[in-house]
Design a protein around this motif. Structure first.
Motif, PDB file in Angstrom:
ATOM      1  N   ARG A  71     -73.500 -11.002  20.979  1.00  0.00           N
ATOM      2  CA  ARG A  71     -73.226 -12.144  21.067  1.00  0.00           C
ATOM      3  C   ARG A  71     -73.961 -12.590  20.036  1.00  0.00           C
ATOM      4  NH1 ARG A  71     -79.064 -12.031  22.863  1.00  0.00           N
ATOM      5  NH2 ARG A  71     -79.136 -12.097  20.815  1.00  0.00           N
ATOM      6  N   ASP A  72     -74.122 -12.447  19.093  1.00  0.00           N
ATOM      7  CA  ASP A  72     -75.054 -12.897  17.792  1.00  0.00           C
ATOM      8  C   ASP A  72     -73.682 -12.884  16.205  1.00  0.00           C
ATOM      9  OD1 ASP A  72     -77.653 -12.783  18.504  1.00  0.00           O
ATOM     10  OD2 ASP A  72     -78.495 -11.798  17.190  1.00  0.00           O
ATOM     11  N   ALA A  74     -70.441 -12.798  17.667  1.00  0.00           N
ATOM     12  CA  ALA A  74     -70.047 -14.194  18.446  1.00  0.00           C
ATOM     13  C   ALA A  74     -69.935 -16.186  18.216  1.00  0.00           C
ATOM     14  CB  ALA A  74     -69.320 -14.013  19.921  1.00  0.00           C
ATOM     15  N   SER A  75     -71.152 -15.982  17.729  1.00  0.00           N
ATOM     16  CA  SER A  75     -72.202 -17.384  17.968  1.00  0.00           C
ATOM     17  C   SER A  75     -72.211 -17.244  15.552  1.00  0.00           C
ATOM     18  CB  SER A  75     -73.312 -16.734  18.276  1.00  0.00           C
ATOM     19  OG  SER A  75     -74.313 -16.634  17.506  1.00  0.00           O
ATOM     20  N   GLY A  76     -72.002 -16.260  14.813  1.00  0.00           N
ATOM     21  CA  GLY A  76     -71.062 -16.707  13.757  1.00  0.00           C
ATOM     22  C   GLY A  76     -72.584 -15.803  12.754  1.00  0.00           C
ATOM     23  N   GLN A  77     -73.757 -15.482  13.527  1.00  0.00           N
ATOM     24  CA  GLN A  77     -74.537 -14.657  13.466  1.00  0.00           C
ATOM     25  C   GLN A  77     -74.739 -14.119  12.864  1.00  0.00           C
ATOM     26  OE1 GLN A  77     -78.148 -16.521  12.699  1.00  0.00           O
ATOM     27  NE2 GLN A  77     -78.584 -14.275  11.331  1.00  0.00           N
TER      28      GLN A  77
END
Length: 187
Positions: A71-72, A74-77
């Motif tokens: 999740r992280d 995929a969000s660029g984190q």
């Protein structure tokens, strides 16, 4: 391999995963997760009673951690995860999800969605004597020192073709983090 989206700081209990992981995340400006925070209450109670966790206890926990990483990322984190990840199978689950296999897409046309985490494994290695000495000084942790031998018995140190580096816990905290940061610069 592409630059990692996540660092896995792994090793037996008392190797310094949380300390090293939090410091790396701070220096890199990445998000930090301590896998211990995600153990279900049943796992914590079992360890507090001195009962080692088995694969059945660990797999759902590792799948949850994989989902958090995915999740992280995929969000660029970028993420640093401190997790024992003692067996290769456990590290495979962190990378690819349940049973180390990529989950199938739920919707047609979504199969190209990335389901694997680009992970660099940082293995904090040390002798039983050195790490047991550290554990005996640690207070207020649910993992009792008596379970350390079971962790060493379970440990499958990373090896090729895994993307990993090994760092001895006999070094100072600043030396450990400097070594890891230098390796990241080369990726």
């Amino acid at each position: 391999m592409a630059a990692p989206g996540a660092l896995l700081v792994m090793g037996v209990s008392g190797s310094g995963k949380s300390t090293v992981g939090a410091l790396l995340a701070s220096k890199l400006g990445w998000k930090f997760y301590d896998a211990d925070d995600y153990h279900p209450e049943e796992n914590r109670r079992k360890m507090e009673r001195g009962i080692p966790l088995n694969d059945q206890d660990r797999i759902p926990w590792l799948c949850t951690l994989h989902d958090v990483l995915l999740r992280d990322i995929a969000s660029g984190q970028h993420v640093v995860l401190a997790c024992s990840a003692l067996k290769k199978m456990y590290r495979d689950i962190l990378i690819r999800g349940k049973d180390g296999a990529a989950p199938t897409g739920e919707e047609p046309g979504k199969e190209d969605k990335p389901t694997a985490v680009q992970l660099l494994v940082v293995y904090l290695s040390g002798s039983f004597a050195a790490i047991s000495g550290r554990l005996l000084q640690r207070k207020g942790h649910f993992m009792p020192p008596e379970l350390l031998q079971s962790q060493f018995d379970t440990l499958e140190p990373p090896c090729a073709p895994e993307n990993f580096m090994e760092v001895s816990v006999d070094r100072s905290l600043s030396e450990i983090t400097a070594t890891i940061l230098d390796t990241l610069k080369m990726n």
